[in-house]
Design a protein around this motif. Structure first.
Motif, PDB file in Angstrom:
ATOM      1  N   UNK A 881       0.820  -1.213   0.000  1.00 45.88           N
ATOM      2  CA  UNK A 881       0.000   0.000   0.000  1.00 45.88           C
ATOM      3  C   UNK A 881       0.854   1.263   0.000  1.00 45.88           C
ATOM      4  N   UNK A 882       2.114   1.102  -0.357  1.00 48.89           N
ATOM      5  CA  UNK A 882       3.018   2.261  -0.447  1.00 48.89           C
ATOM      6  C   UNK A 882       4.134   1.931  -1.434  1.00 48.89           C
ATOM      7  N   UNK A 883       3.769   1.793  -2.709  1.00 52.94           N
ATOM      8  CA  UNK A 883       4.744   1.333  -3.704  1.00 52.94           C
ATOM      9  C   UNK A 883       4.761   2.176  -4.969  1.00 52.94           C
ATOM     10  N   UNK A 884       4.032   3.294  -4.981  1.00 56.00           N
ATOM     11  CA  UNK A 884       3.959   4.093  -6.209  1.00 56.00           C
ATOM     12  C   UNK A 884       5.317   4.668  -6.581  1.00 56.00           C
ATOM     13  N   UNK A 885       6.134   4.985  -5.591  1.00 58.22           N
ATOM     14  CA  UNK A 885       7.464   5.543  -5.861  1.00 58.22           C
ATOM     15  C   UNK A 885       8.505   4.457  -6.068  1.00 58.22           C
ATOM     16  N   UNK A 886       8.095   3.207  -5.972  1.00 55.56           N
ATOM     17  CA  UNK A 886       9.011   2.094  -6.191  1.00 55.56           C
ATOM     18  C   UNK A 886       8.982   1.661  -7.643  1.00 55.56           C
ATOM     19  N   UNK A 887      10.048   1.948  -8.382  1.00 54.16           N
ATOM     20  CA  UNK A 887      10.096   1.651  -9.801  1.00 54.16           C
ATOM     21  C   UNK A 887      10.863   0.360 -10.053  1.00 54.16           C
ATOM     22  N   UNK A 888      10.381  -0.428 -11.016  1.00 54.97           N
ATOM     23  CA  UNK A 888      11.075  -1.650 -11.389  1.00 54.97           C
ATOM     24  C   UNK A 888      12.377  -1.327 -12.095  1.00 54.97           C
ATOM     25  N   UNK A 889      13.411  -2.020 -11.685  1.00 55.71           N
ATOM     26  CA  UNK A 889      14.714  -1.828 -12.300  1.00 55.71           C
ATOM     27  C   UNK A 889      15.751  -2.631 -11.552  1.00 55.71           C
ATOM     28  N   UNK A 890      16.975  -2.539 -12.018  1.00 54.17           N
ATOM     29  CA  UNK A 890      18.095  -3.189 -11.345  1.00 54.17           C
ATOM     30  C   UNK A 890      18.796  -2.137 -10.490  1.00 54.17           C
ATOM     31  N   UNK A 891      18.981  -2.451  -9.233  1.00 51.98           N
ATOM     32  CA  UNK A 891      19.556  -1.504  -8.288  1.00 51.98           C
ATOM     33  C   UNK A 891      20.761  -2.116  -7.586  1.00 51.98           C
ATOM     34  N   UNK A 892      21.719  -1.267  -7.288  1.00 46.74           N
ATOM     35  CA  UNK A 892      22.877  -1.652  -6.478  1.00 46.74           C
ATOM     36  C   UNK A 892      22.807  -0.903  -5.153  1.00 46.74           C
ATOM     37  N   UNK A 893      23.154  -1.590  -4.084  1.00 42.26           N
ATOM     38  CA  UNK A 893      23.104  -0.972  -2.762  1.00 42.26           C
ATOM     39  C   UNK A 893      24.052  -1.742  -1.849  1.00 42.26           C
ATOM     40  N   UNK A 894      23.961  -1.443  -0.575  1.00 45.95           N
ATOM     41  CA  UNK A 894      24.671  -2.207   0.447  1.00 45.95           C
ATOM     42  C   UNK A 894      23.658  -2.639   1.491  1.00 45.95           C
ATOM     43  N   UNK A 895      24.040  -3.597   2.299  1.00 46.80           N
ATOM     44  CA  UNK A 895      23.143  -4.029   3.369  1.00 46.80           C
ATOM     45  C   UNK A 895      22.810  -2.851   4.271  1.00 46.80           C
ATOM     46  N   UNK A 896      23.795  -2.036   4.596  1.00 47.00           N
ATOM     47  CA  UNK A 896      23.552  -0.881   5.467  1.00 47.00           C
ATOM     48  C   UNK A 896      22.588   0.102   4.824  1.00 47.00           C
ATOM     49  N   UNK A 897      22.730   0.337   3.521  1.00 50.03           N
ATOM     50  CA  UNK A 897      21.872   1.299   2.835  1.00 50.03           C
ATOM     51  C   UNK A 897      20.452   0.778   2.639  1.00 50.03           C
ATOM     52  N   UNK A 898      20.284  -0.518   2.689  1.00 43.49           N
ATOM     53  CA  UNK A 898      18.946  -1.094   2.539  1.00 43.49           C
ATOM     54  C   UNK A 898      18.106  -0.925   3.798  1.00 43.49           C
TER      55      UNK A 898
END
Length: 1021
Positions: A881-898
């Motif tokens: 119920x809060x996903x409109x700003x979540x766009x499909x794609x490939x993302x890189x991150x870190x565990x801390x940033x997640x």
């Protein structure tokens, strides 16, 4: 009777309220509009002498005298709240008074702050009337100058001015003493949801103004019935009327003079019609410059500058109109707040707020629940922001007495009520940004509100009156509600009820409580606003987390909240409810809100040809202010992009465009293709640079080709011991505990990848929006106390793999309901593990909860594997119920940033619609997980129990492994901390489920995670 308990005495010697403005000796200086260039001005902020006594009666003898010895007094900053500077007690409550309710009486122990400082005046003050201005003092106060009592005032968030001309001495140090009472009869009107903080918390100023000058003036800048010409009405009040001449000059936004007119002081008013004016709106804040020059004969007495915005506000049946348009408020509630300084905020801080709001598409502010610092209104005029200006009035604690309208419906209190509203209107009346006057908040209804409405309409018939507590809309112009639900089996009114029955325009003055992780359902509310003219938007509660900046002994920063200071009763973390965290970091919810209220709605018509439809969600602005930048990605690789300028698309209109991209390329087997659209400003504006994105869209392109078929192969060796089963293949080892039925370890190339395999769970750490159901979850259903009982552990070899089947019963303490679960592991010779978990509701199903936090598995991964790459919704956390700003794609991150580091630790970081995710160390070795049907995932260094048990971020201690959550379903967020619970369609229920995953240990130097995702394993699912 003690004066601070006399509700019939609103002030002593306080000057009549007036607009906040400056007076200058020349037009050139007036155009600069800075304090420095005024006739005479002295800012009295800084270090004052201070003492805190337990009650006014304990004040030292003759403390107000100029020769009082201040050697024993401490230093304190002004403006400032004394509690955040180490004096008195911090206390937060949303509701309760901190003493017995017996109006107008307050506690005998009434902490009282005595402030003293000296000041001198220079030549510029000579021959001037000297006005001492207090912009905000909580709660009531007396003033002395050179030992002479000047006056008394109350109404904490209203300005108070005193004429001190006769008390000030030239060429010597003058003594200024202020005694501030924490509690007064005014406190009964100041029970807002915020920290109880006392003292001189806004600017203190000394003004020297000409006797022959203007004391106050009123500007009404309206539009004619055709919204074409401007109607300018000016009225003036002089300190002394003796035949002065007034020259009025009006410059348009480009600096061209469009009016020059003279009148005499006896005329007191001026009316002019300005042809073809440029309109002020929040989207197009066109401001004219008004210069009011006063002459005494040939002598120029003063010049007063004032920004003017021409706009019209009116009711029209079931809607209200701004310049003929039934606008939509896309707003937030905002307090004056700073995590270090309490309610002390600078102009620069407020400007940062306004800029950020504009950049996130917010167009409206409700000044909850009092008039804000005067800086805010100038900035809202300048940048474009609709304002509901709210009276400093809330009596919330009376709600629990059984007589909510105790003083609101008592005519004896009329002066106290009306005075606060009158002073607000007097100060703020000349600001075009103010659309409505609000009578206050959560104070029931009664005769005093009726009188306030009458006086407001008399003082200013050009604006609307708002008050949410007027449930029957007897006096207010707007039907205003809070947290009205979208659905509920019995609760009324619902939004649907309002749509069907309301005969007045409606706004949600508070909704979607932004507390912790959430809120959900922003899109559902906004869709309703757009669908019905009478629903004219609303204001999120609220803008800022009200955490108090604190440090551990080791210097780690964290934020305290209610109850952390021994304050009792307290509403605890209910003050941590903003879209900005205390350090001004936007929470994920602010990005979600930006998306939901963005000015362009994009619909795909034919993605093969690039045809899209644009719908303008502006009320006034043309979309030609934007460039459209599009980009096409093959997984994470940009393969094409381009920019086009948007044509003229008027507000609220639609248009179709064809993007000039080319899909005539050969799709890579298994790759995913995404179209991203970014609407960026063509030119730099006052609030954002050229190229800044205000709206966006994301689509998956219809070009996906089948993946590469891979048949897992390789020899396997199986070794069974008393309690373990080990499967060895080429460069990998998988070990199982045959008693617990769990994958103990997965080793690849000699390195441990998985330290504990997937284990079914229904639990996630409670989020702030679970606060109303935590007891139910923990004390009725014991969802945090999970049990897994292994019924069987079986394995068999096939030609290509080893298959392990584990059957379990999964439930919670004292529960008669349970899941019958079947874990299936197919371990391939290639090292791929095909994992399947199926759950069937069983036992006494009718005793099960109607909502579960989640359905999924949790596992532990080597802590070195802290690099994350995934294909799913991103880049920030998202939920159903809060996903409109979540766009499909490939993302890189870190565990801390997640990990989203909420002030109050709680479940966070979920990513929806994930197809694959990979965790690797700095050498590329790691774990790959994918699911053909998609999954939710989150990852951090913390177990759910860590998040559940920690009160503050500083309580969290990282585990020596990475926690990986792979979920079939995550429950919705809702807004049930104060508002709509999880909508039925978004709930995770006690339902049958199946989660199928591929788990692969891999080395990125052999094969990248993206390439792995292109494989179609012939044994897969």
């Amino acid at each position: 009777m003690k004066i601070w308990e006399n509700y019939q005495v609103d002030q002593i010697n306080r000057l009549e309220g007036r607009a906040h403005f400056l007076s200058f000796p020349t037009k050139e200086q007036a155009l600069l509009n800075e304090n420095k260039y005024t006739h005479a001005f002295k800012n009295l902020n800084g270090i004052w002498k201070f003492m805190l006594v337990d009650a006014p009666e304990y004040s030292p003898s003759k403390f107000y005298e100029a020769d009082f010895d201040t050697a024993e007094m401490a230093d304190i900053k002004v403006p400032g709240n004394w509690q955040v500077q180490g004096y008195g007690k911090m206390h937060y409550s949303d509701l309760w008074y901190n003493f017995p309710i017996n109006p107008p009486y307050v506690p005998t122990e009434n902490p009282t702050g005595i402030y003293k400082r000296q000041f001198t005046i220079d030549e510029s003050f000579k021959g001037k009337k000297m006005i001492l201005r207090f912009c905000g003092v909580d709660s009531a106060f007396h003033v002395w100058v050179n030992g002479h009592e000047v006056g008394y005032s109350k109404g904490a968030r209203n300005e108070a001015e005193f004429d001190i001309t006769e008390f000030v001495q030239e060429d010597v140090a003058n003594d200024l003493t202020v005694r501030v009472y924490q509690w007064s009869d005014g406190t009964y009107l100041e029970d807002q949801d915020m920290w109880w903080l006392s003292g001189i918390f806004r600017d203190v100023e000394l003004l020297g103004v000409p006797y022959a000058g203007i004391n106050d003036f009123k500007v009404v800048a309206d539009l004619d019935n055709d919204y074409k010409n401007g109607l300018l009405d000016l009225s003036f009040k002089f300190r002394e009327v003796k035949g002065q001449q007034i020259e009025v000059n009006l410059l348009d936004p480009s600096g061209k003079q469009v009016l020059s007119q003279k009148i005499t002081s006896e005329q007191e008013s001026l009316h002019a019609e300005i042809p073809d004016v440029r309109h002020w709106t929040a989207e197009t804040p066109e401001l004219y410059q008004l210069l009011i020059s006063v002459y005494d004969g040939e002598h120029l007495v003063e010049v007063i500058p004032q920004k003017v915005g021409f706009r019209n506000i009116r009711l029209a049946g079931e809607v209200f109109l701004v310049n003929g348009v039934a606008i939509k408020f896309k707003g937030v509630n905002r307090h004056d707040y700073n995590p270090r300084n309490g309610r002390v905020v600078s102009k620069e801080e407020i400007e940062k707020d306004i800029l950020l709001m504009k950049q996130f598409n917010i167009n409206a502010i409700r000044t909850s629940h009092y008039p804000a610092s005067y800086y805010l209104y100038d900035l809202c005029d300048e940048y474009g922001m609709y304002v509901i200006d709210e009276t400093d009035l809330e009596c919330h604690g009376f709600e629990l007495t059984g007589k909510y309208d105790w003083i609101s419906n008592d005519p004896e209190w009329e002066t106290a009520y009306v005075s606060r509203m009158v002073r607000m209107i007097q100060r703020d009346k000349n600001h075009p940004s103010i659309i409505m006057w609000s009578l206050g908040n959560e104070s029931a209804f009664g005769t005093n509100f009726v009188k306030m409405t009458e006086v407001a309409k008399e003082m200013d018939p050009t604006r609307l009156v708002h008050y949410e507590g007027d449930f029957e809309v007897e006096a207010a112009d707007i039907y205003s509600t809070m947290y009205t639900w979208l659905e509920h089996p019995s609760k009324k009114p619902l939004m649907e009820t309002i749509i069907q029955e309301s005969k007045k325009p409606h706004i949600l003055c508070e909704y979607c409580h932004a507390m912790g992780n959430g809120p959900g359902n922003l899109k559902e509310y906004q869709d309703l606003f757009y669908a019905h003219d009478k629903l004219q938007g609303g204001f999120i509660w609220e803008w800022f987390d009200h955490g108090i900046e604190s440090y551990t002994e080791d210097g780690e920063k964290y934020y305290r909240y209610g109850g952390d200071f021994g304050d009792d009763p307290s509403n605890k973390d209910f003050c941590i409810d903003g879209m900005l965290m205390p350090d001004r970091t936007p929470s994920p919810s602010l990005y979600e809100y930006k998306k939901v209220i963005e000015p362009i709605q994009t619909t795909a018509i034919d993605l093969k040809t690039g045809e899209i439809e644009l719908l303008s969600r502006f009320d006034f602005q043309n979309l030609q202010i934007f460039d459209l930048y599009y980009s096409i990605f093959e997984d994470e690789t940009l393969i094409e992009d381009g920019t086009i300028s948007l044509p003229s698309i008027p507000a609220r209109e639609k248009a179709t465009l064809t993007l000039p991209y080319n899909l005539d390329f050969v799709s890579k087997p298994g790759a995913s293709y995404f179209l991203n659209i970014s609407y960026q400003l063509k030119a730099t504006t006052a609030y954002a640079p050229r190229g800044f994105e205000l709206a966006s869209a994301n689509f998956e392109l219809p070009t996906k080709a089948a993946g590469v078929e891979i048949t897992p192969s390789g020899r396997l060796q199986v070794e069974e011991a008393d309690t373990t089963l080990s499967i060895t293949g080429t460069n990998f080892l998988a070990t199982f505990d045959t008693v617990r039925g769990t994958l103990q370890k997965l080793i690849k190339d000699g390195q441990t990848i998985i330290e504990r395999g997937p284990k079914f769970t229904m639990w996630r750490a409670p989020i702030s929006n679970d606060m109303e159901i935590i007891d139910e979850m923990k004390k009725q259903y014991f969802l945090h106390l999970e049990h897994e009982i292994v019924n069987s552990f079986d394995w068999k070899e096939t030609d290509q793999a080893v298959q392990i089947t584990v059957k379990t019963i999964n439930s919670t303490t004292n529960s008669a309901w349970h899941y019958k679960c079947t874990y299936t592991y197919t371990i391939c010779g290639s090292g791929d593990i095909l994992f399947n978990l199926a759950g069937v509701p069983s036992g006494k199903i009718d005793t099960a909860p109607n909502m579960l936090p989640r359905l999924g598995v949790t596992m532990h991964v080597n802590k070195d594997m802290n690099q994350v790459k995934y294909l799913g919704r991103g880049p920030r956390e998202n939920y159903v119920d809060s996903k409109e700003a979540g766009y499909l794609g490939v993302y890189r991150s870190t565990v801390a940033e997640m990990f989203t580091n909420y002030v109050v630790p709680q479940a966070n970081g979920n990513r929806m619609d994930t197809r694959w995710a990979a965790w690797t160390d700095d050498r590329g070795q790691g774990l790959f997980a994918e699911a053909a049907k998609g999954f939710n995932f989150s990852t951090s260094y913390y177990e759910e129990s860590d998040l559940d048990n920690a009160k503050h971020t500083c309580d969290l201690a990282e585990r020596d492994y990475v926690v990986v959550n792979l979920d079939y379903k995550q429950n919705a967020l809702g807004s049930y901390s104060c508002g709509q619970w999880q909508l039925e369609k978004y709930r995770t229920t006690f339902e049958e489920f199946e989660l199928s995953l591929r788990l692969t240990g891999f080395n990125a130097k052999e094969v990248d995670a993206v390439a792995l995702s292109h494989e179609d394993l012939t044994l897969l699912f």
